[in-house]
Design a protein around this motif. Structure first.
Motif, short mmCIF file in Angstrom:
data_model
loop_
_atom_site.label_atom_id
_atom_site.label_comp_id
_atom_site.label_asym_id
_atom_site.label_seq_id
_atom_site.Cartn_x
_atom_site.Cartn_y
_atom_site.Cartn_z
N SER A 138 0.86 -1.19 0.00
CA SER A 138 0.00 0.00 0.00
C SER A 138 0.89 1.23 0.00
O SER A 138 2.04 1.18 0.44
N VAL A 139 0.34 2.30 -0.52
CA VAL A 139 1.02 3.58 -0.53
C VAL A 139 0.09 4.60 0.11
O VAL A 139 -1.05 4.77 -0.33
N LEU A 140 0.59 5.25 1.15
CA LEU A 140 -0.17 6.31 1.81
C LEU A 140 0.56 7.62 1.60
O LEU A 140 1.80 7.65 1.55
N LYS A 141 -0.18 8.69 1.49
CA LYS A 141 0.39 10.03 1.39
C LYS A 141 0.04 10.74 2.70
O LYS A 141 -1.11 10.84 3.08
N ILE A 142 1.10 11.21 3.39
CA ILE A 142 0.91 11.92 4.65
C ILE A 142 1.66 13.24 4.50
O ILE A 142 2.89 13.26 4.45
N GLY A 143 0.91 14.32 4.36
CA GLY A 143 1.54 15.60 4.06
C GLY A 143 2.23 15.49 2.71
O GLY A 143 1.62 15.12 1.72
N GLU A 144 3.53 15.74 2.69
CA GLU A 144 4.30 15.64 1.45
C GLU A 144 5.05 14.31 1.35
O GLU A 144 5.77 14.08 0.37
N ALA A 145 4.90 13.44 2.33
CA ALA A 145 5.68 12.20 2.38
C ALA A 145 4.84 10.99 2.02
O ALA A 145 3.62 10.98 2.20
N ASP A 146 5.52 9.95 1.53
CA ASP A 146 4.89 8.67 1.28
C ASP A 146 5.22 7.72 2.43
O ASP A 146 6.30 7.81 3.03
N LEU A 147 4.31 6.81 2.69
CA LEU A 147 4.51 5.74 3.67
C LEU A 147 3.98 4.47 3.03
O LEU A 147 2.86 4.45 2.53
N PHE A 148 4.79 3.41 3.05
CA PHE A 148 4.34 2.11 2.55
C PHE A 148 3.99 1.25 3.75
O PHE A 148 4.70 1.25 4.76
N VAL A 149 2.89 0.51 3.64
CA VAL A 149 2.45 -0.39 4.70
C VAL A 149 2.03 -1.71 4.05
O VAL A 149 1.32 -1.70 3.04
N ALA A 150 2.47 -2.83 4.62
CA ALA A 150 2.10 -4.15 4.10
C ALA A 150 2.15 -5.18 5.22
O ALA A 150 2.67 -4.89 6.30
N ASP A 151 1.62 -6.35 4.92
CA ASP A 151 1.72 -7.48 5.83
C ASP A 151 2.83 -8.39 5.34
O ASP A 151 3.03 -8.56 4.14
N ASN A 152 3.53 -9.00 6.29
CA ASN A 152 4.47 -10.03 5.89
C ASN A 152 3.69 -11.31 5.62
O ASN A 152 2.49 -11.39 5.85
N THR A 153 4.37 -12.32 5.13
CA THR A 153 3.73 -13.63 4.98
C THR A 153 4.05 -14.43 6.23
O THR A 153 5.04 -14.16 6.91
N PRO A 154 3.21 -15.42 6.56
CA PRO A 154 3.43 -16.17 7.81
C PRO A 154 4.80 -16.82 7.92
O PRO A 154 5.27 -17.07 9.03
N ASP A 155 5.48 -17.08 6.81
CA ASP A 155 6.80 -17.70 6.89
C ASP A 155 7.92 -16.68 7.14
O ASP A 155 9.07 -17.06 7.35
N GLN A 156 7.60 -15.38 7.14
CA GLN A 156 8.59 -14.35 7.44
C GLN A 156 8.51 -14.01 8.93
O GLN A 156 7.43 -13.77 9.44
N PRO A 157 9.64 -13.97 9.63
CA PRO A 157 9.58 -13.60 11.04
C PRO A 157 9.17 -12.13 11.17
O PRO A 157 9.59 -11.28 10.39
N HIS A 158 8.31 -11.86 12.13
CA HIS A 158 7.85 -10.48 12.35
C HIS A 158 8.61 -9.87 13.50
O HIS A 158 8.75 -10.46 14.56
N GLN A 159 9.12 -8.66 13.27
CA GLN A 159 9.78 -7.90 14.31
C GLN A 159 9.00 -6.61 14.49
O GLN A 159 8.43 -6.08 13.53
N GLY A 160 8.96 -6.10 15.70
CA GLY A 160 8.24 -4.86 15.98
C GLY A 160 8.80 -3.70 15.18
O GLY A 160 9.89 -3.77 14.61
#
Length: 141
Positions: free
Chosen positions: A58-80
């Motif tokens: 996903s691509v979000l626009k916040i002010g003048e900046a972009d932020l990408f947000v996604a989910d990992n797949t269950p086989d990828q370790p998740h870190q905070g």
């Protein structure tokens, strides 16, 4: 030459919820989303059923900046999300307080929003998704 760095937040199945939160807390505008199930189909590596609804990008626009947000797949370790801080800079005290108050809902304050030697309002908060934000208010000169 153009060089741009974009923060990319990887979550563990709750990216859609995080986006809704950032729409309210940060006034983010959603420019693009795609689930793993919406990606082009490949017979060589089909998408497993258990990840089809997870957000691939996903691509979000916040002010003048972009932020990408996604989910990992269950086989990828998740870190905070505290390995990288996202610094939000504003020159408006009221906006700094609003952003800080919104992000701390169900989150955790690391450094209360307050005046420092380098900012009239600076604070650090980790949101309920484990992503750490610095709120930095520029001094009016």
């Amino acid at each position: 030459m153009i060089l741009q760095m974009t923060p990319f937040i990887m979550l563990d199945g709750n990216a859609k919820e995080a986006i809704q939160f950032y729409e309210k807390a940060l006034h983010a505008k959603v420019l693009f989303t795609q689930t793993f199930g919406e990606a082009p189909i490949s017979s060589e590596s089909p998408v497993p059923e258990n990840i089809k609804e997870r957000l691939a990008h996903s691509v979000l626009k916040i002010g003048e900046a972009d932020l990408f947000v996604a989910d990992n797949t269950p086989d990828q370790p998740h870190q905070g999300g505290n390995a990288v801080y996202i610094c939000i800079t504003t020159n408006d005290m009221e906006e700094a307080h609003q952003l800080y108050d919104s992000l701390q809902q169900e989150g955790q304050v690391s450094f209360p929003l307050q005046e420092t030697h380098f900012s009239p309002a600076y604070g650090i908060v980790t949101d309920k998704f484990g992503v750490t934000f610095q709120i930095f208010t520029k001094k009016n000169e």
